[in-house]
Design a protein around this motif. Structure first.
Motif, PDB file in Angstrom:
ATOM      1  N   PRO A  83       0.797  -1.231   0.000  1.00  0.00           N
ATOM      2  CA  PRO A  83       0.000   0.000   0.000  1.00  0.00           C
ATOM      3  C   PRO A  83       0.827   1.277   0.000  1.00  0.00           C
ATOM      4  CG  PRO A  83      -0.879  -1.588   1.572  1.00  0.00           C
ATOM      5  CD  PRO A  83       0.426  -2.129   1.114  1.00  0.00           C
ATOM      6  N   ALA A  84       2.023   1.237   0.592  1.00  0.00           N
ATOM      7  CA  ALA A  84       2.852   2.438   0.672  1.00  0.00           C
ATOM      8  C   ALA A  84       3.398   2.863  -0.684  1.00  0.00           C
ATOM      9  CB  ALA A  84       4.005   2.217   1.644  1.00  0.00           C
ATOM     10  N   PHE A  85       3.239   2.012  -1.706  1.00  0.00           N
ATOM     11  CA  PHE A  85       3.755   2.321  -3.043  1.00  0.00           C
ATOM     12  C   PHE A  85       2.633   2.358  -4.084  1.00  0.00           C
ATOM     13  CE2 PHE A  85       7.217   0.482  -0.624  1.00  0.00           C
ATOM     14  CZ  PHE A  85       8.237   1.385  -0.855  1.00  0.00           C
ATOM     15  N   ASP A  86       1.424   2.675  -3.642  1.00  0.00           N
ATOM     16  CA  ASP A  86       0.261   2.724  -4.525  1.00  0.00           C
ATOM     17  C   ASP A  86       0.255   4.051  -5.286  1.00  0.00           C
ATOM     18  OD1 ASP A  86      -2.137   2.348  -5.767  1.00  0.00           O
ATOM     19  OD2 ASP A  86      -3.300   1.991  -3.935  1.00  0.00           O
ATOM     20  N   MET A  87       1.203   4.184  -6.198  1.00  0.00           N
ATOM     21  CA  MET A  87       1.363   5.422  -6.972  1.00  0.00           C
ATOM     22  C   MET A  87       1.676   5.086  -8.417  1.00  0.00           C
ATOM     23  SD  MET A  87       5.081   6.601  -5.389  1.00  0.00           S
ATOM     24  CE  MET A  87       4.531   6.492  -3.687  1.00  0.00           C
ATOM     25  N   GLY A  88       1.125   5.896  -9.335  1.00  0.00           N
ATOM     26  CA  GLY A  88       1.337   5.648 -10.748  1.00  0.00           C
ATOM     27  C   GLY A  88       1.359   6.929 -11.559  1.00  0.00           C
ATOM     28  N   ILE A  89       1.787   6.807 -12.815  1.00  0.00           N
ATOM     29  CA  ILE A  89       1.946   7.947 -13.722  1.00  0.00           C
ATOM     30  C   ILE A  89       1.377   7.567 -15.077  1.00  0.00           C
ATOM     31  CG2 ILE A  89       3.623   9.467 -14.866  1.00  0.00           C
ATOM     32  CD1 ILE A  89       5.571   8.772 -12.546  1.00  0.00           C
ATOM     33  N   ILE A  90       0.633   8.482 -15.686  1.00  0.00           N
ATOM     34  CA  ILE A  90       0.063   8.290 -17.023  1.00  0.00           C
ATOM     35  C   ILE A  90       0.648   9.331 -17.968  1.00  0.00           C
ATOM     36  CG2 ILE A  90      -2.059   8.322 -18.402  1.00  0.00           C
ATOM     37  CD1 ILE A  90      -3.582   7.620 -15.825  1.00  0.00           C
ATOM     38  N   VAL A  91       1.014   8.900 -19.174  1.00  0.00           N
ATOM     39  CA  VAL A  91       1.523   9.801 -20.205  1.00  0.00           C
ATOM     40  C   VAL A  91       0.449   9.976 -21.277  1.00  0.00           C
ATOM     41  CG1 VAL A  91       3.355  10.240 -21.879  1.00  0.00           C
ATOM     42  CG2 VAL A  91       3.866   8.965 -19.779  1.00  0.00           C
TER      43      VAL A  91
ATOM     44  N   VAL B 115      -0.612  23.033  -2.954  1.00  0.00           N
ATOM     45  CA  VAL B 115       0.467  22.076  -3.158  1.00  0.00           C
ATOM     46  C   VAL B 115      -0.081  20.692  -2.851  1.00  0.00           C
ATOM     47  CG1 VAL B 115       1.348  22.429  -0.796  1.00  0.00           C
ATOM     48  CG2 VAL B 115       2.818  21.399  -2.558  1.00  0.00           C
ATOM     49  N   VAL B 116       0.146  19.759  -3.754  1.00  0.00           N
ATOM     50  CA  VAL B 116      -0.312  18.385  -3.569  1.00  0.00           C
ATOM     51  C   VAL B 116       0.726  17.636  -2.743  1.00  0.00           C
ATOM     52  CG1 VAL B 116      -0.956  16.233  -4.707  1.00  0.00           C
ATOM     53  CG2 VAL B 116      -1.566  18.422  -5.751  1.00  0.00           C
ATOM     54  N   VAL B 117       0.264  17.035  -1.640  1.00  0.00           N
ATOM     55  CA  VAL B 117       1.175  16.317  -0.744  1.00  0.00           C
ATOM     56  C   VAL B 117       0.889  14.824  -0.723  1.00  0.00           C
ATOM     57  CG1 VAL B 117       1.544  18.319   0.727  1.00  0.00           C
ATOM     58  CG2 VAL B 117      -0.327  16.730   1.274  1.00  0.00           C
ATOM     59  N   GLY B 118      -0.171  14.380  -1.415  1.00  0.00           N
ATOM     60  CA  GLY B 118      -0.481  12.957  -1.402  1.00  0.00           C
ATOM     61  C   GLY B 118      -1.416  12.555  -2.537  1.00  0.00           C
ATOM     62  N   ILE B 119      -1.624  11.230  -2.658  1.00  0.00           N
ATOM     63  CA  ILE B 119      -2.537  10.625  -3.629  1.00  0.00           C
ATOM     64  C   ILE B 119      -3.533   9.786  -2.837  1.00  0.00           C
ATOM     65  CG2 ILE B 119      -2.742   9.120  -5.651  1.00  0.00           C
ATOM     66  CD1 ILE B 119       0.374   9.498  -5.954  1.00  0.00           C
ATOM     67  N   HIS B 120      -4.810  10.023  -3.029  1.00  0.00           N
ATOM     68  CA  HIS B 120      -5.805   9.234  -2.293  1.00  0.00           C
ATOM     69  C   HIS B 120      -5.837   7.802  -2.825  1.00  0.00           C
ATOM     70  CE1 HIS B 120      -9.308   8.037  -0.101  1.00  0.00           C
ATOM     71  NE2 HIS B 120      -9.895   7.671  -1.224  1.00  0.00           N
ATOM     72  N   THR B 121      -5.845   6.824  -1.903  1.00  0.00           N
ATOM     73  CA  THR B 121      -5.790   5.418  -2.323  1.00  0.00           C
ATOM     74  C   THR B 121      -6.843   4.521  -1.700  1.00  0.00           C
ATOM     75  OG1 THR B 121      -4.133   4.936  -0.616  1.00  0.00           O
ATOM     76  CG2 THR B 121      -3.317   5.511  -2.816  1.00  0.00           C
ATOM     77  N   GLY B 122      -7.390   4.837  -0.513  1.00  0.00           N
ATOM     78  CA  GLY B 122      -8.356   3.906   0.049  1.00  0.00           C
ATOM     79  C   GLY B 122      -8.807   4.262   1.444  1.00  0.00           C
ATOM     80  N   GLY B 123      -9.416   3.273   2.106  1.00  0.00           N
ATOM     81  CA  GLY B 123      -9.952   3.489   3.435  1.00  0.00           C
ATOM     82  C   GLY B 123     -10.542   2.224   4.006  1.00  0.00           C
TER      83      GLY B 123
ATOM     84  N   GLY C  26      -4.039   7.785   2.085  1.00  0.00           N
ATOM     85  CA  GLY C  26      -3.376   8.046   0.821  1.00  0.00           C
ATOM     86  C   GLY C  26      -1.897   7.783   0.960  1.00  0.00           C
ATOM     87  N   VAL C  27      -1.199   7.836  -0.148  1.00  0.00           N
ATOM     88  CA  VAL C  27       0.262   7.762  -0.104  1.00  0.00           C
ATOM     89  C   VAL C  27       0.790   9.177  -0.304  1.00  0.00           C
ATOM     90  CG1 VAL C  27       0.445   5.373  -0.868  1.00  0.00           C
ATOM     91  CG2 VAL C  27       0.417   7.195  -2.574  1.00  0.00           C
ATOM     92  N   ARG C  28       1.804   9.518   0.431  1.00  0.00           N
ATOM     93  CA  ARG C  28       2.361  10.862   0.342  1.00  0.00           C
ATOM     94  C   ARG C  28       3.203  11.007  -0.923  1.00  0.00           C
ATOM     95  NH1 ARG C  28       5.856  10.769   5.740  1.00  0.00           N
ATOM     96  NH2 ARG C  28       6.316  12.932   5.194  1.00  0.00           N
ATOM     97  N   ILE C  29       3.331  12.227  -1.390  1.00  0.00           N
ATOM     98  CA  ILE C  29       4.255  12.514  -2.485  1.00  0.00           C
ATOM     99  C   ILE C  29       5.672  12.351  -1.947  1.00  0.00           C
ATOM    100  CG2 ILE C  29       5.061  14.244  -4.123  1.00  0.00           C
ATOM    101  CD1 ILE C  29       2.208  13.262  -4.682  1.00  0.00           C
ATOM    102  N   THR C  30       6.457  11.503  -2.585  1.00  0.00           N
ATOM    103  CA  THR C  30       7.825  11.223  -2.154  1.00  0.00           C
ATOM    104  C   THR C  30       8.826  11.816  -3.141  1.00  0.00           C
ATOM    105  OG1 THR C  30       7.875   9.126  -3.376  1.00  0.00           O
ATOM    106  CG2 THR C  30       7.069   9.050  -1.093  1.00  0.00           C
ATOM    107  N   THR C  31      10.066  11.929  -2.703  1.00  0.00           N
ATOM    108  CA  THR C  31      11.109  12.389  -3.621  1.00  0.00           C
ATOM    109  C   THR C  31      11.269  11.411  -4.781  1.00  0.00           C
ATOM    110  OG1 THR C  31      12.775  11.309  -2.208  1.00  0.00           O
ATOM    111  CG2 THR C  31      12.381  13.663  -1.848  1.00  0.00           C
ATOM    112  N   GLU C  32      11.027  10.133  -4.523  1.00  0.00           N
ATOM    113  CA  GLU C  32      11.107   9.130  -5.587  1.00  0.00           C
ATOM    114  C   GLU C  32      10.054   9.401  -6.666  1.00  0.00           C
ATOM    115  OE1 GLU C  32      11.366   4.288  -6.007  1.00  0.00           O
ATOM    116  OE2 GLU C  32       9.898   5.109  -4.594  1.00  0.00           O
ATOM    117  N   LEU C  33       8.828   9.740  -6.245  1.00  0.00           N
ATOM    118  CA  LEU C  33       7.787  10.032  -7.219  1.00  0.00           C
ATOM    119  C   LEU C  33       8.088  11.316  -7.986  1.00  0.00           C
ATOM    120  CD1 LEU C  33       5.061   9.398  -8.502  1.00  0.00           C
ATOM    121  CD2 LEU C  33       3.974  10.673  -6.643  1.00  0.00           C
TER     122      LEU C  33
END
Length: 300
Positions: free
Chosen positions: A125-133, A217-225, A252-259
């Motif tokens: 769950p901590a890596f529930d992040m994605g990108i669309i082009v 400023v966006v600090v996270g991505i909503h993912t569940g509950g 949600g998952v927070r915006i990380t430096t990796e993202l």
């Protein structure tokens, strides 16, 4: 609605594990009536072609052709276990959508998408992040959203004077309508943030933002509950299902430096480290169109 469509809906509900909640004592989401201005113009409705059905999620633009969303919108093994396809055949993105007709900036197709490898391989769950082009930018869009990797200390300091806002496209409301709610940050657990903001299935991938000065400023991505233990239903998101009891939170998952780095890599045409790439499936019939009221088909 046909019996086979109802069966598809039940499978989709099972596969997508509708784990979102209205956190009591009542549903206080409000509809966004003007989605032509920021930040709402940059919030996107995602239509996912799953082959024999469609589903939907939310996302948000961080660059003219880059959308950030939840990884489980882009790759969901539960769908494959239920007889579907883990990753969509294709994705259609509409920015600033406000109902079935109002699509002020048009629609764009995805040319590729990326989900974090830790989510694809282990569903962490901590890596529930994605990108669309996207194939090309939207016409007339007033801007995009700024993302920032905030430290624990920065988030906790902000908690005393700032609410967390979430805007997205929940499946319990008329299709394509944009809904927002703001509430407080409750806790931080590694990459996961918890809050009392009301959401329902379809909100997955929505931006979690704070006001900063005159901007956001966006600090996270909503993912569940949380879900109701007796039947797995999303609290407060269907007739007859009460709101979540006091003390429950959405996450949600927070915006990380990796993202942030991954977004920069994608903008440069590179595949980001620790993200898995997916591309559309071509040369096949399109999935059936959405039908109004098919809540479960939007229950990601």
């Amino acid at each position: 609605m046909r019996v086979d469509q109802l069966a598809d809906i039940r499978v989709e509900m099972l596969a997508d594990e509708a784990d979102y909640a209205i956190v009591g004592p009542r549903d206080t989401r409000t509809q966004v009536l003007n989605a032509r201005r920021l930040p709402y113009a940059a919030v996107c409705h995602l239509e996912l072609d799953l082959g024999n059905r469609r589903s939907s999620c939310s996302g948000f633009l961080v660059a003219p052709t880059i959308v950030v969303t939840a990884a489980h919108c882009l790759h969901n093994p539960a769908r494959a276990r239920a007889g579907g396809r883990a990753s969509p055949h294709g994705i259609r993105v509409t920015a600033g959508r406000n109902g079935l007709v109002s699509q002020p900036f048009g629609k764009r197709s995805a040319t590729s998408w990326y989900a974090h490898a830790q989510f694809v391989s282990a569903r962490r769950p901590a890596f529930d992040m994605g990108i669309i082009v996207l194939a090309r930018p939207f016409t007339g869009l007033p801007g995009v959203l700024r993302i920032a990797a905030r430290t624990d200390a920065q988030l906790l300091r902000a908690r005393s004077g700032h609410l967390l806002h979430i805007a997205g496209y929940p499946g319990d409301k008329p299709r394509g309508t944009l809904w927002e709610h703001a509430e407080s940050l409750r806790s931080i657990q590694g990459n996961v943030i918890r809050y009392s903001v009301d959401t329902c299935p379809g909100h997955s991938g929505s931006p979690v933002w704070m006001r900063e000065g005159t901007g956001t400023v966006v600090v996270g991505i909503h993912t569940g509950g949380p879900t109701r233990a007796t039947d797995g239903a999303a609290w407060g998101c269907r007739p007859g299902v009460p709101v979540a009891p006091r003390g429950h939170t959405n996450r949600g998952v927070r915006i990380t430096t990796e993202l942030v780095q991954a977004v920069a890599d994608v903008q440069r045409g590179r595949t980001p480290a620790r993200f898995q790439k997916f591309v559309p499936v071509t040369g096949r019939p399109r999935a059936p169109r959405f039908e109004e009221g098919e809540f479960a088909l939007q229950a990601l």
